[in-house]
Each structure stands twice: as C-alpha cells, then as structure tokens.
Design a protein around this motif. Structure first.
Motif, PDB file in Angstrom:
ATOM      1  N   UNK A 114       0.815  -1.214   0.000  1.00  0.00           N
ATOM      2  CA  UNK A 114       0.000   0.000   0.000  1.00  0.00           C
ATOM      3  C   UNK A 114       0.851   1.267   0.000  1.00  0.00           C
ATOM      4  N   UNK A 115       2.011   1.212  -0.640  1.00  0.00           N
ATOM      5  CA  UNK A 115       2.913   2.363  -0.632  1.00  0.00           C
ATOM      6  C   UNK A 115       2.330   3.584  -1.341  1.00  0.00           C
ATOM      7  N   UNK A 116       1.338   3.366  -2.222  1.00  0.00           N
ATOM      8  CA  UNK A 116       0.715   4.484  -2.921  1.00  0.00           C
ATOM      9  C   UNK A 116      -0.445   5.094  -2.128  1.00  0.00           C
ATOM     10  N   UNK A 117      -0.833   4.432  -1.041  1.00  0.00           N
ATOM     11  CA  UNK A 117      -1.943   4.911  -0.208  1.00  0.00           C
ATOM     12  C   UNK A 117      -1.384   5.240   1.172  1.00  0.00           C
ATOM     13  N   UNK A 118      -0.903   6.464   1.335  1.00  0.00           N
ATOM     14  CA  UNK A 118      -0.104   6.850   2.498  1.00  0.00           C
ATOM     15  C   UNK A 118      -0.839   6.662   3.826  1.00  0.00           C
ATOM     16  N   UNK A 119      -2.102   7.079   3.879  1.00  0.00           N
ATOM     17  CA  UNK A 119      -2.841   6.975   5.130  1.00  0.00           C
ATOM     18  C   UNK A 119      -3.035   5.521   5.544  1.00  0.00           C
ATOM     19  N   UNK A 120      -3.412   4.685   4.583  1.00  0.00           N
ATOM     20  CA  UNK A 120      -3.578   3.254   4.869  1.00  0.00           C
ATOM     21  C   UNK A 120      -2.246   2.658   5.322  1.00  0.00           C
ATOM     22  N   UNK A 121      -1.176   3.053   4.655  1.00  0.00           N
ATOM     23  CA  UNK A 121       0.154   2.558   4.988  1.00  0.00           C
ATOM     24  C   UNK A 121       0.545   2.926   6.418  1.00  0.00           C
ATOM     25  N   UNK A 122       0.265   4.157   6.816  1.00  0.00           N
ATOM     26  CA  UNK A 122       0.602   4.613   8.168  1.00  0.00           C
ATOM     27  C   UNK A 122      -0.210   3.851   9.216  1.00  0.00           C
ATOM     28  N   UNK A 123      -1.496   3.635   8.953  1.00  0.00           N
ATOM     29  CA  UNK A 123      -2.344   2.895   9.893  1.00  0.00           C
ATOM     30  C   UNK A 123      -1.852   1.464  10.068  1.00  0.00           C
ATOM     31  N   UNK A 124      -1.487   0.826   8.959  1.00  0.00           N
ATOM     32  CA  UNK A 124      -0.956  -0.542   9.036  1.00  0.00           C
ATOM     33  C   UNK A 124       0.370  -0.556   9.774  1.00  0.00           C
ATOM     34  N   UNK A 125       1.180   0.480   9.591  1.00  0.00           N
ATOM     35  CA  UNK A 125       2.473   0.569  10.266  1.00  0.00           C
ATOM     36  C   UNK A 125       2.301   0.648  11.783  1.00  0.00           C
ATOM     37  N   UNK A 126       1.297   1.372  12.231  1.00  0.00           N
ATOM     38  CA  UNK A 126       1.022   1.465  13.673  1.00  0.00           C
ATOM     39  C   UNK A 126       0.668   0.086  14.233  1.00  0.00           C
ATOM     40  N   UNK A 127      -0.181  -0.632  13.512  1.00  0.00           N
ATOM     41  CA  UNK A 127      -0.555  -1.988  13.940  1.00  0.00           C
ATOM     42  C   UNK A 127       0.670  -2.890  13.922  1.00  0.00           C
ATOM     43  N   UNK A 128       1.504  -2.739  12.874  1.00  0.00           N
ATOM     44  CA  UNK A 128       2.733  -3.538  12.786  1.00  0.00           C
ATOM     45  C   UNK A 128       3.643  -3.287  13.990  1.00  0.00           C
ATOM     46  N   UNK A 129       3.783  -2.035  14.384  1.00  0.00           N
ATOM     47  CA  UNK A 129       4.647  -1.693  15.511  1.00  0.00           C
ATOM     48  C   UNK A 129       4.138  -2.328  16.805  1.00  0.00           C
ATOM     49  N   UNK A 130       2.823  -2.431  16.948  1.00  0.00           N
ATOM     50  CA  UNK A 130       2.235  -3.047  18.138  1.00  0.00           C
ATOM     51  C   UNK A 130       2.543  -4.546  18.176  1.00  0.00           C
ATOM     52  N   UNK A 131       2.503  -5.193  17.015  1.00  0.00           N
ATOM     53  CA  UNK A 131       2.694  -6.644  16.962  1.00  0.00           C
ATOM     54  C   UNK A 131       4.149  -7.065  16.769  1.00  0.00           C
ATOM     55  N   UNK A 132       5.010  -6.150  16.348  1.00  0.00           N
ATOM     56  CA  UNK A 132       6.405  -6.508  16.072  1.00  0.00           C
ATOM     57  C   UNK A 132       7.120  -7.162  17.259  1.00  0.00           C
ATOM     58  N   UNK A 133       6.955  -6.683  18.493  1.00  0.00           N
ATOM     59  CA  UNK A 133       7.654  -7.326  19.606  1.00  0.00           C
ATOM     60  C   UNK A 133       7.316  -8.809  19.786  1.00  0.00           C
ATOM     61  N   UNK A 134       6.157  -9.249  19.280  1.00  0.00           N
ATOM     62  CA  UNK A 134       5.789 -10.659  19.402  1.00  0.00           C
ATOM     63  C   UNK A 134       6.787 -11.573  18.694  1.00  0.00           C
ATOM     64  N   UNK A 135       7.358 -11.078  17.592  1.00  0.00           N
ATOM     65  CA  UNK A 135       8.333 -11.879  16.855  1.00  0.00           C
ATOM     66  C   UNK A 135       9.665 -11.936  17.608  1.00  0.00           C
ATOM     67  N   UNK A 136      10.172 -10.786  18.021  1.00  0.00           N
ATOM     68  CA  UNK A 136      11.452 -10.738  18.719  1.00  0.00           C
ATOM     69  C   UNK A 136      11.350 -11.310  20.133  1.00  0.00           C
ATOM     70  N   UNK A 137      10.142 -11.350  20.663  1.00  0.00           N
ATOM     71  CA  UNK A 137       9.866 -11.945  21.984  1.00  0.00           C
ATOM     72  C   UNK A 137      10.348 -13.394  22.053  1.00  0.00           C
ATOM     73  N   UNK A 138      10.338 -14.061  20.906  1.00  0.00           N
ATOM     74  CA  UNK A 138      10.607 -15.496  20.897  1.00  0.00           C
ATOM     75  C   UNK A 138      12.027 -15.847  21.321  1.00  0.00           C
TER      76      UNK A 138
END
Length: 221
Positions: A66-90
């Motif tokens: 969604x690189x062409x849809x900036x607002x959607x991209x930013x919203x997904x990025x926020x969700x990604x940041x919330x879930x990212x620690x779950x991967x490194x948590x392992x």
C-alpha cells in the motif's frame, strides 16, 4: 519501445516470483506448525508464538503493497509496531530449555532442542525480515543514518514491549481492549529491572537488525 517492454516483462516476472515465494514461506511455516502439533514435545506453545510472529511479517508486506496509499500505509504501520515485539519476543523462549535440562544427553533432549531452536529462529527471522521491509519502505530514499536511527528506536521500543509481554503478561491486543490496564502496568514497570532488560535486549535486537541489513546489502550488490 523494446527496452520499455523488457522492463515491464522483468517487473511482472519478479512480482509473480515474489508472490510465489510468499506462499512458499507460509507453507513452510504451516508445515512446522503441524509438526509441533502432531509430534509430542514440551513446546506446543510455539504454535501460538509463531503465529503471532507471522503477523508483523504479513503486515510488513501490506505496508509495502500500500505504498501508494499513504494513510492506509501509516495505519498498518502502527498496527505492525504493536505486533512486532511478538516476533522478537521469541528469543526469550530459550528460557524453556530448563524443562528438559541444559545438557544434550538423550534422544528426547535432542528432539526438543531442535524443535525449540527452529521455533525461536523462525520467529526471529520473520521479525527481522519484517523490520527490514518496513525500513526499506520508509528509509530507502534517505541516508544510512536514518536507517540506523530507525533500527535503534525500533529495537528499544520492541525490547520494552517484550518486557511487558514476558514479565507483565500484556498481550498486543490489550492496547485496544484494555488500555487502562496497559497504562497502569506500564507505569508500574518502570524500574532498574526493566531498564537493564530493555538495554540488554534492545542492543541484541539492534545488532541482529543491522547485521541482517548489512548482509542483505552484500547480496543485493
């Protein structure tokens, strides 16, 4: 004209290949989950942890898509940041080695060690790959300094997220479902114990992210 056609064909080829590779990654992970589920081990919790580690990887792919849809991209990025620690948590799941002993002496230990290691490394690879994808989306056109800063901030924010998950048992979705609980535990968690953990695991993540970034640059060049 001919050059334009060639470029378009090459682009279409790589898009198809990328989609195929994404499917293969998910099939491999599905196979690993089935093995952990079907074969008796001490580490069935890895199934849920690997699924949680897969979420930021898939979100990173959506961020790139969604690189062409900036607002959607930013919203997904926020969700990604919330879930990212779950991967490194392992990486903290290695603490479960105590359930089978730290020595490699029996066949049961061999198998359990292998299952735990592949589960942890799968989560780490998914997390590091997702960070690399997001880093390229936002920092590719900027200087290397910005990429390093992105990894620094991400590493230490993630380390604190891991601390909240490992010691205070806060789940990512509770930020939305029970924000008051998260804020209360967050304020209570500020201590020397959490500071040392964040510094240690933040530095660990930063080293892994930078090393992966450097290796990928070598392969591309």
């Amino acid at each position: 004209m001919i050059w334009g056609i060639r470029v378009r064909l090459i682009t279409e080829y790589w898009k198809k290949k990328m989609k195929t590779d994404i499917v293969r990654v998910h099939l491999v992970i599905l196979g690993l989950l089935l093995i952990i589920w079907l074969v008796p081990t001490n580490y069935n919790f890895l199934i849920w942890n690997i699924i949680l580690a897969l979420i930021p990887f898939d979100l990173a792919l959506l961020i790139r898509y969604f690189k062409k849809y900036r607002l959607v991209q930013i919203l997904i990025t926020i969700v990604w940041l919330v879930f990212f620690p779950n991967a490194m948590y392992m990486v903290t799941d290695f603490s479960h080695l105590s359930s089978i002993g730290t020595g490699l002496m029996t066949e049961t230990q061999f198998f359990n060690y292998a299952i735990l290691a592949v589960g942890v490394l799968t989560g780490l690879i998914l997390g590091i790959s997702s960070a690399h994808i997001v880093g390229r989306v936002y920092c590719q056109k900027l200087s290397t300094v910005w990429t390093i800063m992105f990894y620094v901030v991400l590493s230490f924010v993630s380390a604190y997220g891991i601390y909240l998950g490992r010691f205070l048992r806060i789940n990512s979705w509770e930020i939305v479902s029970d924000p008051q609980k998260v804020i209360k535990l967050f304020m209570a968690s500020i201590s020397m114990h959490s500071l040392v953990f964040v510094i240690s695991f933040g530095a660990l993540q930063f080293a892994l992210l930078v090393l992966y970034h450097m290796v990928r640059r070598i392969n591309i060049d």
